[in-house]
Motif scaffolding. Structure first.
Motif, PDB file in Angstrom:
ATOM      1  N   ASN B  46       0.826  -1.111   0.097  1.00  0.00           N
ATOM      2  CA  ASN B  46      -0.032   0.088  -0.134  1.00  0.00           C
ATOM      3  C   ASN B  46       0.838   1.296  -0.030  1.00  0.00           C
ATOM      4  N   LEU B  47       2.060   0.880   0.009  1.00  0.00           N
ATOM      5  CA  LEU B  47       2.937   2.314   0.274  1.00  0.00           C
ATOM      6  C   LEU B  47       3.416   2.803  -1.179  1.00  0.00           C
ATOM      7  N   LYS B  48       2.877   3.972  -1.631  1.00  0.00           N
ATOM      8  CA  LYS B  48       3.305   4.681  -2.822  1.00  0.00           C
ATOM      9  C   LYS B  48       4.680   5.005  -2.689  1.00  0.00           C
ATOM     10  N   CYS B  71      12.611   8.666   0.276  1.00  0.00           N
ATOM     11  CA  CYS B  71      11.658   9.358  -0.385  1.00  0.00           C
ATOM     12  C   CYS B  71      11.504   8.120  -2.033  1.00  0.00           C
ATOM     13  N   GLY B  72      12.561   7.465  -1.805  1.00  0.00           N
ATOM     14  CA  GLY B  72      12.387   6.306  -3.041  1.00  0.00           C
ATOM     15  C   GLY B  72      13.539   6.336  -4.129  1.00  0.00           C
ATOM     16  N   LYS B  73      14.767   7.074  -3.702  1.00  0.00           N
ATOM     17  CA  LYS B  73      15.816   7.156  -4.555  1.00  0.00           C
ATOM     18  C   LYS B  73      16.424   5.927  -4.757  1.00  0.00           C
TER      19      LYS B  73
ATOM     20  N   LEU D 162      11.201   0.203   7.230  1.00  0.00           N
ATOM     21  CA  LEU D 162      11.680   1.290   7.141  1.00  0.00           C
ATOM     22  C   LEU D 162      12.799   1.720   6.288  1.00  0.00           C
ATOM     23  N   SER D 163      12.785   2.782   5.714  1.00  0.00           N
ATOM     24  CA  SER D 163      14.208   3.367   4.772  1.00  0.00           C
ATOM     25  C   SER D 163      15.334   3.601   5.785  1.00  0.00           C
ATOM     26  N   GLY D 164      16.420   3.514   5.232  1.00  0.00           N
ATOM     27  CA  GLY D 164      17.601   3.731   6.049  1.00  0.00           C
ATOM     28  C   GLY D 164      17.441   4.859   6.921  1.00  0.00           C
ATOM     29  N   GLY D 165      17.182   6.044   6.293  1.00  0.00           N
ATOM     30  CA  GLY D 165      16.855   7.313   7.050  1.00  0.00           C
ATOM     31  C   GLY D 165      16.036   7.317   8.237  1.00  0.00           C
ATOM     32  N   MET D 166      14.794   6.659   7.959  1.00  0.00           N
ATOM     33  CA  MET D 166      13.817   6.502   8.914  1.00  0.00           C
ATOM     34  C   MET D 166      14.320   5.443  10.118  1.00  0.00           C
ATOM     35  N   GLY D 190      24.475  10.176   9.832  1.00  0.00           N
ATOM     36  CA  GLY D 190      25.021   9.623   8.522  1.00  0.00           C
ATOM     37  C   GLY D 190      24.160   9.258   7.355  1.00  0.00           C
ATOM     38  N   ALA D 191      22.990   8.901   7.533  1.00  0.00           N
ATOM     39  CA  ALA D 191      22.397   8.305   6.612  1.00  0.00           C
ATOM     40  C   ALA D 191      21.053   9.396   6.033  1.00  0.00           C
ATOM     41  N   LEU D 192      21.192  10.532   6.730  1.00  0.00           N
ATOM     42  CA  LEU D 192      19.802  11.494   6.554  1.00  0.00           C
ATOM     43  C   LEU D 192      20.360  12.367   5.362  1.00  0.00           C
TER      44      LEU D 192
HETATM   45  N1  LIG Z   1      11.366  -4.249  -0.444  1.00  0.00           N
HETATM   46  C1  LIG Z   1      10.588  -3.356   0.007  1.00  0.00           C
HETATM   47  N2  LIG Z   1       9.408  -3.511   0.735  1.00  0.00           N
HETATM   48  C2  LIG Z   1       8.754  -2.704   1.421  1.00  0.00           C
HETATM   49  N3  LIG Z   1       8.881  -1.318   1.443  1.00  0.00           N
HETATM   50  C3  LIG Z   1      10.177  -0.992   0.906  1.00  0.00           C
HETATM   51  C4  LIG Z   1      11.009  -1.874   0.213  1.00  0.00           C
HETATM   52  N4  LIG Z   1      12.358  -1.265  -0.238  1.00  0.00           N
HETATM   53  C5  LIG Z   1      11.820   0.104   0.090  1.00  0.00           C
HETATM   54  N5  LIG Z   1      10.725   0.201   0.804  1.00  0.00           N
HETATM   55  C6  LIG Z   1      10.031   1.371   1.241  1.00  0.00           C
HETATM   56  O1  LIG Z   1      10.249   2.427   0.152  1.00  0.00           O
HETATM   57  C7  LIG Z   1      10.677   3.611   0.667  1.00  0.00           C
HETATM   58  C8  LIG Z   1      11.713   4.397  -0.090  1.00  0.00           C
HETATM   59  O2  LIG Z   1      12.760   3.424  -0.054  1.00  0.00           O
HETATM   60  P1  LIG Z   1      14.232   3.852  -0.432  1.00  0.00           P
HETATM   61  O3  LIG Z   1      15.295   2.741   0.078  1.00  0.00           O
HETATM   62  O4  LIG Z   1      14.094   3.782  -1.858  1.00  0.00           O
HETATM   63  O5  LIG Z   1      14.444   5.365   0.159  1.00  0.00           O
HETATM   64  P2  LIG Z   1      15.751   6.143  -0.287  1.00  0.00           P
HETATM   65  O6  LIG Z   1      15.370   7.462  -0.787  1.00  0.00           O
HETATM   66  O7  LIG Z   1      16.971   5.664  -0.878  1.00  0.00           O
HETATM   67  O8  LIG Z   1      16.236   6.497   1.354  1.00  0.00           O
HETATM   68  P3  LIG Z   1      17.453   6.707   1.893  1.00  0.00           P
HETATM   69  O9  LIG Z   1      17.751   8.245   1.534  1.00  0.00           O
HETATM   70  O10 LIG Z   1      17.049   6.726   3.200  1.00  0.00           O
HETATM   71  O11 LIG Z   1      18.392   5.690   1.521  1.00  0.00           O
HETATM   72  C9  LIG Z   1      10.772   3.571   2.331  1.00  0.00           C
HETATM   73  O12 LIG Z   1       9.549   4.126   2.909  1.00  0.00           O
HETATM   74  C10 LIG Z   1      10.856   1.910   2.527  1.00  0.00           C
HETATM   75  O13 LIG Z   1      10.294   1.753   3.847  1.00  0.00           O
END
Ligand SMILES: Nc1ncnc2c1ncn2[C@@H]1O[C@H](COP(=O)(O)OP(=O)(O)OP(=O)(O)O)[C@@H](O)[C@H]1O
Ligand SMILES: Nc1ncnc2c1ncn2[C@@H]1O[C@H](COP(=O)(O)OP(=O)(O)OP(=O)(O)O)[C@@H](O)[C@H]1O
Ligand SMILES: [Mg+2]
Ligand SMILES: [Mg+2]
Lengths: 256, 288, 311, 288, 256
Positions: B46-48, B71-73, D162-166, D190-192
């Motif tokens: 459900n997570l966009k 954010c999803g990078k 959660l994502s790394g930053g979260m 570090g990861a923010l």
């Molecule tokens: N395999 C997965 N299953 C479910 N949720 C995921 C999965 N991979 C990532 N997410 C979710 O997708 C979102 C984006 O994750 P992503 O790792 O792409 O972020 P990011 O922009 O790289 O963050 P950061 O800067 O912290 O590395 C996050 O909310 C994460 O919880």
């Protein structure tokens, strides 16, 4: 140096406590609290083991041969099966339930059937050993392959590695600790498998020797045979451990 | 850093692929883009995560992607690298559709992903081995680069014996040995100290000058983005979409550090910061 | 002494499957091996031991040429839902030398006293029938007997764990008690019910052996009968032959058992091995009567004397 | 960021321990030091990591530690926190020797170390649970802080979601709930991303103003060190020793960002950079 | 929805292939290639299993009781032992070798000894089940406790948690996946243990039933009993899996 000392003193401690336990056992039997025909004294068992070595040795070689062939074939078959089950969903779907079911059939029922089907040679014994060893190796290896870090396989994929390369260069090494866990279990139980195979029918081997000793009420000889069986099982286990240290030097936690 | 400059010759000699036909200016961006990302959408359950991301990378261009944590990078990079399928949208590399296909871009992931069962030298040499180079030759090639990456003496160590920064440098070395014409870098300098980071920046600039790949960099360090990039995309908080992009004037690299430090680029930095905060103020997400 | 093996090349291999660990029931075979009777008959005999008595199945499935079995098992096997194609070809002992045994301290004076006691056996329904039969004779109530499967637990060991009586071969366990100076109360089966005087043990072979290789079987039985005849005449020497193949047996026990059995191998029969149809019919009838069999036994199908030596 | 300022009252209310008897200036450093690290040496096998590290942290002071990657900063913090024994040297907290004793300082580790088997809210509430607060009460306290850390709505998620930053923010929230008078922070940001990082900086400043702990921060971001610190220690490459320390003028915090951005602190930044590079030029280690 | 469909089609595929296998077996027996007294036809086994359910059921309950007591005691004992071995080096040094040795002694030899020592009641059977189940649970749990991430225990320590708190709040949860691996093995083998125990001595139970059937050459009934044993073993395994999903919701990989 200190590590060496610690090791020595730890071994000493183990030896002391085990010694005390065996001493107590000896005492209980010697004093007649436990009748010797129910549980022989450890000293008697040891003496019998030493004295009857030349009589037991030929039986032992027969059993060891079954164990050797059994573990080797189980290992090869389990590795191939695990790889196939990992790679082909359909193979896994069919084989996995069969494998689990195979583990729930009592050996004591299967072994006589093997003899019925395959005669009195080494084959049914090897089959029992395979039956005992195959499952832990296959299932552990499969688990290892399955649980390889997704990121690592992604890394290989992103470098253009194909499915087979990923399987052999990424997943198999990652599965090694699991594979060795399986091998350790297999090593521990392989002797038992062979002995049960012989126990239920055969011309020679430790199992046959033990049945005869038991039916002749020579309980000290039964225990002497158990002693040899344990010693061999533990040697096999240590061998696997040694191999693991050799093959996985990066893995610091290789322990029993 | 003098170290690096001294070693440039060696570095150059060893790089493979990528036409290094001398230095060209950024006019090349008029050509067809190296990488085109079109309307990518992606959800996990459900997570966009990605709403509708489109971007372009021209040949030899260096583009950074800035966006809030989570954010999803990384998800976007995974999709570009072909490791994940988008729910909608397409990826084109040099006009070929490559959605879901791997091996066309060099991808440096956020985690170092060193294989625990290989010594550092074999970890570094991995891409060469995968492309069919013999073990001996691959090790030789990798070994030559160990001093350049500050890893001399640790060739035979297992990754578990390295510090966080050393691991990241080993991973960079590995990426270096898998050079493609398009390079994705996901926070490659995250665990490095300021000095090493500065040196890696300079080294990266010199490598880029030689190899001339098109590069896409994820970073959370605005200064880093400004220093290295020709252009910067700003992503909104999750679900991510492109909020805007910022063109940077002049040539990227060492020259720009001075401009940055002297406050000359203050205006651009402010603009980026404003764009980034804007996503927040939109109230799209409750993050700080 | 053991004869040399140089002639092996011309000998036919022949496998004998035991019913238990080697004991004095098997002595004739070991004597025939030791005395070289089988070699003279052109056979190289190999003796195999199964501990769980699956001998009938092994012989039926072609694993082994001849096996040791017992009349009750042959009867079961012939009348099973899926009958086993086996036949008894020789009786080892002419009369049933088994019976119920108990210790004096259990105060069992007759099978009537089995009431409220615990029986230790191999867990077969046949045993239930025997106990019921002997108790019916003296008016005991079988339903008050506790039945326990003691598996491989040894005789005296089981008595320590609350077992009150067991079924034994006098020639083995009874003699052992004598040798060890342990007192034993013994109720021979034949004294309770003459229908229970059946052949135990017997030698069996598969129907395909009987049909396709009768000559080999004849030669085997000829040599074997010489072995048992020798044992009848020279029990002490025969005990030595057995001990040469089963070194865990207490020699004194083996010798005493051998002397007891010397009287039993042939007993009142014209020669070693022959069986009477009447015995098969009667005991088959007993088993059927006690609900152990789904159908009546055809004695002709269960045994044959055809392959025993003449004279 | 306005968010933070609005929530300060709430934050303040919830903080425990630490006499918040109004704001005091840095003159307090004249008192006995909160933390004294004396001649710490540490080797792993043949690898000398800490050569001879001594440093002091005064009450209410915020001190950063800068040093090249792999020099032994995390190792030093482990020893200060009592999780590792030094080969030589002593740690004093408020004049008590605490070498090898845990629980006297709050330690935020470099990895986020969230427990995979606990939901985010229970992870955050962990320190309260350990100090004996009831589960209900602990959850309540933690829940109130979720919006502040941008984690609202993720209370019931497991860390793997959660994502790394979260994750890093969740770990910070946990550290916040284990406030002691001495806080060790090992690369907490570090990861923010840049924006979140900036917001966390401001938030940290406001928390520090309220709690007034003495804090020791490891970072590899020189700007971050300058922004937050009263003083900065510079460590040499491995084996680490203190190469020098830099005092920063005026009050730390938000005010200093402007000074930094306007180039006012250029001199100090240069001095730090010089000190850091010096370790390299000494040829003590072959790292970049 | 799609997942549901996939599941259904997967189950269908498994059923099809297994059906084909059993069909082949049926054919081989029906056509007389394999004599029915060696291997009964699956249809016959199934029929017998259904028909003799009321006769087998009381035996099954007896065996299940032994399994229940056995697993429960093995679990409790193994957990305590693992915790003690983890916490006290001396306990580990003495017990670990003994545990490994205990696994190398063939059950088929031990079971009769247990009967000799403890009689024909439920106790020796429970002991065999314990012997089979204790080791995998204890060793897996110990491994889990040992391999808890050092950083996580450090985290607890740095927050002032004591040794016991770390043991129960950090190490035990971290060891749960290992503990469940052990439980899965235990569940798979517990029935076999009980049946072997009964086979070698007892008044009632599936093992006793099987001996009787075998001695009366009712091989279809032996196989019917095997069928029930397998079914129970697999149900136990599924129960453990279900418990794992329940207790470890964060663990996505709970599989067989
Ligand atoms: N395999 C997965 N299953 C479910 N949720 C995921 C999965 N991979 C990532 N997410 C979710 O997708 C979102 C984006 O994750 P992503 O790792 O792409 O972020 P990011 O922009 O790289 O963050 P950061 O800067 O912290 O590395 C996050 O909310 C994460 O919880
Ligand atoms: N448990 C250990 N065993 C052996 N070597 C170790 C261990 N822990 C750390 N090291 C080594 O000690 C050195 C210092 O490590 P540490 O993690 O303290 O560095 P750091 O300064 O925190 O680096 P970074 O900035 O990359 O986090 C490294 O070379 C590392 O390989
Ligand atoms: Mg990311
Ligand atoms: Mg560190």
């Amino acid at each position: 140096m200190i590590v060496g000392l610690q090791r020595t003193s730890r071994a000493l401690f183990t030896a002391l406590v085990l010694g005390a336990l065996f001493g107590l056992w000896e005492l209980l039997v010697q004093s007649g609290v436990i009748p010797a025909f129910i549980l022989p004294a450890p000293s008697g068992v040891l003496l019998t083991a030493v004295n009857s070595f030349s009589r037991i040795a030929p039986h032992m070689l027969i059993t060891l041969a079954a164990v050797g062939y059994g573990i080797a074939s189980a290992f090869a078959a389990a590795l191939v099966t695990a790889l196939l089950m990992h790679r082909f969903r359909s193979v896994r779907i069919v084989l996995y339930p069969l494998l689990v079911i195979s583990q729930t059939v009592p050996l004591i029922v299967l072994a006589p059937l093997f003899i019925l089907w395959f005669g009195f040679g080494i084959l049914p014994k090897v089959l029992v050993v395979i039956l005992v060893c195959f499952f832990p190796i296959a299932v552990n290896t499969l688990e290892g392959l399955d649980s390889t870090d997704r990121d690592i396989t992604d890394l290989f994929a992103s470098m253009g590695a194909g499915g087979l390369r990923i399987l052999f260069s990424a997943k198999l090494p990652a599965a090694l600790p699991h594979l060795f866990s399986g091998l350790k279990i297999a090593a521990t139980y392989s002797m038992i498998g062979a002995v049960i195979g012989e126990w239920l029918g055969g011309t020679k081997g430790l199992g046959v020797y033990m049945v005869r000793a038991q039916k002749a009420f020579a309980i000290d000889q039964v225990f002497a045979a158990i002693l040899y069986i344990s010693a061999i099982s533990i040697s096999l286990l240590l061998l696997v451990l040694f191999l693991q240290r050799l093959i996985m030097p990066w893995h610091k936690e290789a322990r029993l | 850093m003098n170290f690096f400059l001294n070693n440039n010759a060696a570095v150059m000699e060893k790089t493979e692929g990528g036409g290094s036909d001398g230095f060209q200016d950024r006019q090349t961006s008029a050509l067809a883009p190296s990488l085109r990302v079109e309307g990518i959408k992606k959800s996990y359950g459900n997570l966009k995560v990605l709403e509708d991301v489109s971007l372009e990378l021209n040949p030899k261009e260096f583009v950074s992607v800035l966006g809030p944590s989570g954010c999803g990078k990384s998800t976007l990079f995974h999709i570009i690298a072909g490791l994940d399928l988008p729910d909608a949208g397409h990826i084109f590399v040099e006009e070929d559709e490559v959605t879901g296909r791997t091996g066309r871009v060099s991808y440096h992931q956020q985690k170092d992903l060193l294989l625990p069962w290989k010594r550092t030298i074999d970890n570094a040499a991995l891409p060469l081995r995968i492309s069919g180079v013999s073990r001996r030759r691959a090790r030789e090639r990798a070994r030559e680069l160990f001093p350049v990456f500050g890893l001399e003496g640790f060739e035979q160590s297992y990754p578990s014996e390295l510090s966080g920064g050393m691991r990241q440098r080993a991973a960079l070395l590995r990426t270096y040995l898998f050079s493609r014409r398009i390079v994705l870098l996901d926070e490659p300098f995250g665990a490095l100290d300021a000095i090493t980071r500065g040196q890696m920046h300079e080294w990266l600039c010199s490598v880029l000058r030689d190899l001339e790949p098109a590069a896409l960099l994820v970073t959370h360090d605005i200064d880093e983005a400004i220093l290295l990039s020709d252009r910067i995309y700003i992503l909104s908080p999750r679900p991510a979409s492109v909020m805007g992009d910022v063109d940077l004037p002049g040539r990227r690299g060492i020259h720009r550090r001075e401009a940055l430090e002297s406050g000359e680029l203050r205006g651009i930095k402010d603009r980026i910061t404003r764009l980034l905060s804007q996503g927040d103020n939109d109230g799209k997400n409750s993050a700080l | 002494g053991r004869s040399e093996k140089e002639a092996t090349g011309s000998l036919e291999p022949f496998t004998v499957v035991l019913d238990w660990v080697p004991n004095t029931n098997h002595t004739g075979v070991y004597t025939a091996i030791e005395k070289g009777y089988y070699r003279e008959a052109g056979l190289e005999v190999d003796v195999v031991q199964p501990s769980e008595s699956g001998t009938e199945m092994l012989i039926a499935s072609g694993n082994g040429d001849v096996g040791f079995s017992h009349q009750e098992y042959v009867t079961y096997a012939r009348t099973a839902k899926e009958p086993l194609p086996i036949k008894a070809v020789a009786a080892i002992i002419q009369h049933n030398t088994s019976g119920f045994a108990t210790l004096p301290d259990r105060n069992i004076d007759s099978p009537k006293d089995f009431e409220g006691k615990t029986y230790g056996g191999w867990g077969t329904e046949l045993e239930d029938a025997f106990i019921k039969a002997v108790m019916d004779k003296v008016g005991g109530d079988f339903s008050k007997v506790e039945i326990v499967n003691v598996g491989t637990t040894d005789f005296f060991g089981s008595f320590r764990q609350g077992i009150d009586f067991r079924w034994i071969f006098y020639g083995w366990d009874g003699i052992r008690a004598e040798v060890k100076d342990r007192e034993l109360e013994y109720f021979p089966l034949i004294e309770v019910d003459p229908r229970l005087d059946y052949y135990t043990p017997v030698l069996i072979a598969s129907e395909s052996t009987l049909e396709n290789r009768p000559g080999r079987l004849r030669r085997f039985l000829e040599a074997t009968s010489r072995g048992y005849e020798f044992a009848v005449d020279n029990p002490r020497q025969a005990a030595g032959h057995l001990l040469a193949h089963a070194d865990q047996i207490d020699p004194e026990h083996a010798r005493a058992s051998q002397e007891y059995l010397a009287e039993q191998y042939i007993a009142d029969a014209p020669r070693w091995g022959v069986m009477k149809e009447e015995v098969w019919e009667t005991f088959g009838g007993f088993m059927y009567e006690y609900g152990l069999l789904a159908s009546r036994l055809d004695a002709q199908e269960a045994f044959t004397n055809e392959f025993l030596p003449e004279q």
